[in-house]
Design a protein around this motif. Structure first.
Motif, short mmCIF file in Angstrom:
data_model
loop_
_atom_site.label_atom_id
_atom_site.label_comp_id
_atom_site.label_asym_id
_atom_site.label_seq_id
_atom_site.Cartn_x
_atom_site.Cartn_y
_atom_site.Cartn_z
N VAL A 63 0.84 -1.20 0.00
CA VAL A 63 0.00 0.00 0.00
C VAL A 63 0.87 1.25 0.00
CG1 VAL A 63 -1.74 1.28 1.30
CG2 VAL A 63 -1.91 -1.20 1.12
N ASP A 64 1.99 1.24 0.78
CA ASP A 64 2.89 2.39 0.84
C ASP A 64 3.49 2.69 -0.53
OD1 ASP A 64 2.44 2.65 3.55
OD2 ASP A 64 4.15 1.40 4.12
N LEU A 65 3.95 1.64 -1.22
CA LEU A 65 4.56 1.84 -2.53
C LEU A 65 3.53 2.38 -3.54
CD1 LEU A 65 6.81 -1.34 -2.83
CD2 LEU A 65 7.53 1.01 -2.36
N ALA A 66 2.33 1.82 -3.49
CA ALA A 66 1.29 2.31 -4.41
C ALA A 66 0.94 3.76 -4.13
CB ALA A 66 0.06 1.42 -4.31
N ALA A 67 0.78 4.11 -2.86
CA ALA A 67 0.45 5.49 -2.50
C ALA A 67 1.57 6.44 -2.85
CB ALA A 67 0.13 5.56 -1.00
N ALA A 68 2.84 6.01 -2.61
CA ALA A 68 3.98 6.88 -2.96
C ALA A 68 4.04 7.11 -4.46
CB ALA A 68 5.27 6.24 -2.46
N SER A 69 3.77 6.06 -5.26
CA SER A 69 3.78 6.21 -6.71
C SER A 69 2.70 7.19 -7.16
CB SER A 69 3.58 4.85 -7.36
OG SER A 69 3.54 4.97 -8.76
N GLY A 70 1.48 7.05 -6.60
CA GLY A 70 0.41 7.97 -6.96
C GLY A 70 0.71 9.40 -6.54
N ALA A 71 1.32 9.58 -5.36
CA ALA A 71 1.64 10.93 -4.89
C ALA A 71 2.68 11.59 -5.77
CB ALA A 71 2.14 10.85 -3.44
N ALA A 101 12.12 -10.80 1.72
CA ALA A 101 11.03 -9.83 1.54
C ALA A 101 11.53 -8.41 1.68
CB ALA A 101 9.93 -10.12 2.55
N GLY A 102 12.43 -8.17 2.67
CA GLY A 102 12.95 -6.81 2.85
C GLY A 102 13.72 -6.32 1.63
N ILE A 103 14.62 -7.17 1.09
CA ILE A 103 15.37 -6.79 -0.12
C ILE A 103 14.42 -6.62 -1.30
CG2 ILE A 103 17.14 -7.53 -1.74
CD1 ILE A 103 18.22 -6.64 0.93
N THR A 107 14.01 -3.25 -3.46
CA THR A 107 14.20 -3.27 -4.91
C THR A 107 12.97 -2.72 -5.63
OG1 THR A 107 15.63 -5.21 -4.66
CG2 THR A 107 14.79 -4.74 -6.87
N ALA A 108 11.79 -3.08 -5.14
CA ALA A 108 10.55 -2.56 -5.74
C ALA A 108 10.47 -1.05 -5.60
CB ALA A 108 9.35 -3.23 -5.10
#
Length: 517
Positions: A63-71, A101-103, A107-108
């Motif tokens: 969710v954080d990555l998706a929200a950061a991308s949209g922002a 998972a952390g790496i 990377t994502a």
């Protein structure tokens, strides 16, 4: 939730318009609203096991990555701030997740920044940030994920070690408490006001089992209270034996300062009977060695005297009046030789060699052998075997010696005046699986209670011709074979000495250790 709230403030508040240039306001409002709802839901659901928490953390990072991308797509000039905020999410996730998972999420995130950079360079006319900044953020994400994972692993190991140590300490405390509670020595902890803080079972019994509500040492044991007071005043006198309650044994108190700052004192209450028993054991051991040494020195001249008497008895020149004196000398030599044999038997401790024994056959064979070697005349000695086979495990030599002592005593002392002795060697077993018993029973006058209490004490005898070692040696031999020997009064007159033996096979494969007392 904090990051989602900041995005929502920028998207819906006039302050956001002043801080950031919004290229797509509707997109930022939609992203911030969804992000805030998802973050709040994950926060409320973050209760559960470690596996469930990891799943929630992984979902939250998505969710954080998706929200950061949209922002980043909806704003201009806030890309760096969003990338910095995302750094904390990557690090926090690496603390909880596995290293793969952390790496992967780091990377994502780096791929998301690179994709946003490429999109801005291709489709936006305004100047975008340099590529070096994107690369630096990507490297920072990976480094943060690795460092946070290592830190989380160390924290997890430290927590597991602390939990194990805590369990070990708790178990050790329980063991210590159990040991102190089961000690035969009384243990008390008292404060400066002589109030009892801790007391084990032995101490509670030695003080007469007072009520649990009573804590004052002055009320429970005034003598101990006064003795502790004198010791604290530094008089230097050795505490004497005290009787703390009616019917309780005498105790020897010992005082130790436990915590001077808190005024705590440790009191040990030693039962004086234990010291007496140890002193008696040391005395018997020393006496046994001394007696064996003396007996060995007596044996050689005694043999010479006995041999000389036999030669004089064979001489025809000895008057008949003197032959009575030679007979007395011969009898006394035999008696002294018996005393020497008993003392040497007491001093020598041979290791027992247990074997499987059929007690019925043993009883019959013993009676036949005893009759053959000891003329009974009018006395009666009979074996009373049990119908079923009864087996046990013991050293046959030791068992034969014990039964010989018991039968000899029964034939000597277990007779009514003017009547022959009647002695029975009985084999008993109360039921399958129960320990077998071998009893020597007589129909004599019995043994008075005062004498019965000291039957097995060494050197105690009521006969002027006895040594007082027979029953003592018999009990020691029984204990060496893990048997027990006890006296049982017979109703209607008589005495019974019962040997309780282990079941056949109960000691198989084990070695009975040599008796050292």
């Amino acid at each position: 939730v904090l990051e989602a709230g900041i995005l929502a403030l920028i998207a819906f508040s006039p302050v956001g318009w002043a801080l950031v240039e919004l290229q797509h306001p509707v997109l930022l409002q939609t992203v911030s609203t969804i992000y805030l709802l998802a973050a709040t839901g994950l926060l409320l659901a973050s209760r559960g096991t470690e596996i469930r928490l990891r799943r929630q953390a992984a979902l939250g990072l998505c969710v954080d990555l998706a929200a950061a991308s949209g922002a980043m797509l909806a704003t201009h000039g806030a890309e760096t701030a969003v990338a910095v905020l995302l750094l904390f999410n990557i690090g926090a996730g690496a603390l909880i997740l596995t290293w793969q998972a952390g790496i992967g999420f780091a990377t994502a995130a780096a791929a998301m920044l690179l994709g946003e950079f490429i999109y801005a360079r291709l489709f936006e006319a305004q100047l975008v940030r340099p590529l070096a900044e994107t690369v630096m953020f990507s490297v920072t994400y990976l480094a943060t994920a690795i460092l946070c994972y290592l830190l989380g692993k160390q924290m997890s190991e430290s927590q597991e070690l602390a939990e194990r140590r805590s369990e070990e300490l708790a178990n050790l405390a329980e063991v210590n408490e159990l040991v102190i509670r089961r000690m035969r020595t009384g243990v008390l902890v008292v404060d400066s006001q002589h109030r009892i803080r801790v007391c084990n079972e032995a101490g509670w019994a030695l003080m007469g089992r007072p009520s649990p509500e009573q804590r004052s040492l002055a009320e429970i044991a005034p003598a101990l209270h006064e003795s502790l007071g004198r010791w604290r005043r530094g008089r230097g006198e050795i505490p004497k034996g005290l009787v703390l309650a009616e019917g309780a044994p005498e105790v020897l108190p010992r005082f130790v300062p436990l915590n001077v700052a808190e005024g705590l004192f440790l009191i040990f209450l030693d039962d004086s009977r234990i010291f007496s028993s140890r002193a008696e054991e040391l005395t018997l051991a020393t006496l046994g060695r001394l007696s064996a040494s003396i007996a060995h020195e007596i044996r050689n001249p005694l043999s010479s005297i006995n041999y000389a008497v036999q030669l004089l008895e064979e001489s025809e020149q000895v008057p008949d009046a003197d032959r009575r004196l030679l007979e007395i000398i011969h009898n006394q030599c035999q008696r002294m030789n018996g005393i020497v044999q008993n003392i040497l038997g007491l001093a020598r401790r041979e290791a027992s060699q247990p074997e499987s024994i059929d007690l019925n056959q043993f009883a019959r064979r013993f009676v036949d052998d005893y009759r053959a070697s000891h003329p009974l005349e009018t006395d009666v000695l009979q074996a009373i075997p049990k119908n079923a086979s009864v087996s046990s495990l013991a050293d046959p030599r030791h068992l034969h010696q014990v039964v010989t002592i018991l039968v000899h005593n029964a034939l000597t002392y277990g007779r009514m005046p003017g009547q022959p002795a009647r002695v029975a060697l009985a084999v008993e077993q109360e039921g399958p699986g129960r320990p077998p018993q071998l009893s020597v029973i007589d129909r004599g006058p019995g043994i008075p209670p005062a004498v019965a209490e000291r039957l097995f004490a060494p050197f105690y005898t009521t006969s002027e011709h006895g040594t007082g070692l027979g029953l003592y040696i018999a009990r020691q031999l029984c204990e060496a074979n893990q048997c027990s020997l006890r006296f049982v009064p017979v109703p209607g007159g008589g005495a019974c000495f019962t040997i309780t033996l282990p079941l056949g096979g109960a000691l198989a494969g084990s070695k009975v250790t040599e008796l050292t007392r």
